[in-house]
Design a protein around this motif. Structure first.
Motif, PDB file in Angstrom:
ATOM      1  N   VAL A 231       0.867  -1.179   0.000  1.00  0.00           N
ATOM      2  CA  VAL A 231       0.000   0.000   0.000  1.00  0.00           C
ATOM      3  C   VAL A 231       0.903   1.228   0.000  1.00  0.00           C
ATOM      4  CG1 VAL A 231      -1.816   1.276   1.194  1.00  0.00           C
ATOM      5  CG2 VAL A 231      -1.769  -1.221   1.313  1.00  0.00           C
ATOM      6  N   GLY A 232       0.779   2.026  -1.046  1.00  0.00           N
ATOM      7  CA  GLY A 232       1.564   3.245  -1.157  1.00  0.00           C
ATOM      8  C   GLY A 232       0.686   4.476  -1.073  1.00  0.00           C
ATOM      9  N   THR A 233       1.309   5.624  -1.047  1.00  0.00           N
ATOM     10  CA  THR A 233       0.549   6.871  -0.968  1.00  0.00           C
ATOM     11  C   THR A 233      -0.341   7.041  -2.196  1.00  0.00           C
ATOM     12  OG1 THR A 233       2.387   8.131  -1.945  1.00  0.00           O
ATOM     13  CG2 THR A 233       2.263   8.020   0.481  1.00  0.00           C
TER      14      THR A 233
ATOM     15  N   LEU B  62       4.780   7.740   6.810  1.00  0.00           N
ATOM     16  CA  LEU B  62       5.051   9.170   6.939  1.00  0.00           C
ATOM     17  C   LEU B  62       3.751   9.969   6.772  1.00  0.00           C
ATOM     18  CD1 LEU B  62       7.239  11.321   7.329  1.00  0.00           C
ATOM     19  CD2 LEU B  62       7.526  11.340   4.843  1.00  0.00           C
ATOM     20  N   LEU B  63       2.908   9.518   5.862  1.00  0.00           N
ATOM     21  CA  LEU B  63       1.612  10.157   5.651  1.00  0.00           C
ATOM     22  C   LEU B  63       0.773  10.139   6.929  1.00  0.00           C
ATOM     23  CD1 LEU B  63       0.069  11.280   3.055  1.00  0.00           C
ATOM     24  CD2 LEU B  63      -1.139   9.114   3.136  1.00  0.00           C
TER      25      LEU B  63
ATOM     26  N   LEU C 134      -5.601  13.787   5.585  1.00  0.00           N
ATOM     27  CA  LEU C 134      -4.845  12.903   4.685  1.00  0.00           C
ATOM     28  C   LEU C 134      -4.480  13.642   3.397  1.00  0.00           C
ATOM     29  CD1 LEU C 134      -6.869   9.596   5.159  1.00  0.00           C
ATOM     30  CD2 LEU C 134      -4.532  10.044   5.949  1.00  0.00           C
ATOM     31  N   ILE C 135      -5.424  14.425   2.877  1.00  0.00           N
ATOM     32  CA  ILE C 135      -5.128  15.211   1.670  1.00  0.00           C
ATOM     33  C   ILE C 135      -4.008  16.205   1.964  1.00  0.00           C
ATOM     34  CG2 ILE C 135      -6.009  16.883  -0.008  1.00  0.00           C
ATOM     35  CD1 ILE C 135      -8.793  15.616   0.411  1.00  0.00           C
TER      36      ILE C 135
ATOM     37  N   SER D 160       3.952  16.723   0.979  1.00  0.00           N
ATOM     38  CA  SER D 160       4.982  15.681   0.868  1.00  0.00           C
ATOM     39  C   SER D 160       5.461  15.511  -0.566  1.00  0.00           C
ATOM     40  CB  SER D 160       4.431  14.348   1.368  1.00  0.00           C
ATOM     41  OG  SER D 160       3.855  14.463   2.628  1.00  0.00           O
ATOM     42  N   PRO D 161       6.291  16.420  -1.076  1.00  0.00           N
ATOM     43  CA  PRO D 161       6.733  16.293  -2.468  1.00  0.00           C
ATOM     44  C   PRO D 161       7.521  15.002  -2.740  1.00  0.00           C
ATOM     45  CG  PRO D 161       7.868  18.115  -1.377  1.00  0.00           C
ATOM     46  CD  PRO D 161       6.845  17.593  -0.415  1.00  0.00           C
TER      47      PRO D 161
END
Length: 148
Positions: A31-33, A88-89, A110-111, A117-118
């Motif tokens: 699961v990624g961003t 990190l999110l 979350l948004i 977070s570039p």
């Protein structure tokens, strides 16, 4: 459940479950961003409105994601590991909620976490979709401030 998810609203937890389901569907093995972003776009609440105003749909997001990160044959079970970016999110979303004295992390947080977070894949995916993450973050912040 990640240790911080108990601080999430039901809707934010549902987004994280949907992100896991998207990861399984796309056969990514983690699961990624980017999966979190896709789940936010698909969510039937406040986040969807931010994305709809920008012309971002589930279809366009999934299409871009599949172009950048094609599916792999990946044995998956009921559990998908989370990328370091998602962890990190979580931290950024929690920080966003604390900065506003909110008791729980909401989907808006979350948004905001993605928008600040570039280094995360979802930030770059937003850019590929023609969305400026910084201006999106400002709009979300303005909406939160107006509702307080």
């Amino acid at each position: 459940m990640h240790r911080l998810e108990k601080r999430f609203t039901d809707n934010a937890r549902n987004v994280m479950r949907a992100a896991e389901a998207e990861s399984v569907f796309l056969q990514h093995g983690f699961v990624g961003t980017e999966h979190v972003l896709l789940a936010l776009v698909a969510n039937d609440s406040i986040p969807q409105e931010f994305f709809r105003q920008k012309g971002v749909t589930v279809f366009s997001t999934r299409q871009q994601l599949e172009r950048i990160r094609p599916s792999k044959v990946w044995p998956h079970g009921d559990w998908q590991p989370q990328s370091p970016g998602v962890k990190l999110l979580y931290d950024y979303a929690l920080e966003e909620s604390r900065n506003r004295n909110d008791e729980f992390v909401r989907t808006e947080h979350l948004i905001l976490a993605i928008c600040r977070s570039p280094e995360c894949f979802a930030f770059r995916l937003l850019q590929r979709l023609g969305v400026d993450p910084n201006s999106l973050g400002q709009e979300v912040n303005a909406t939160i401030a107006a509702s307080e």
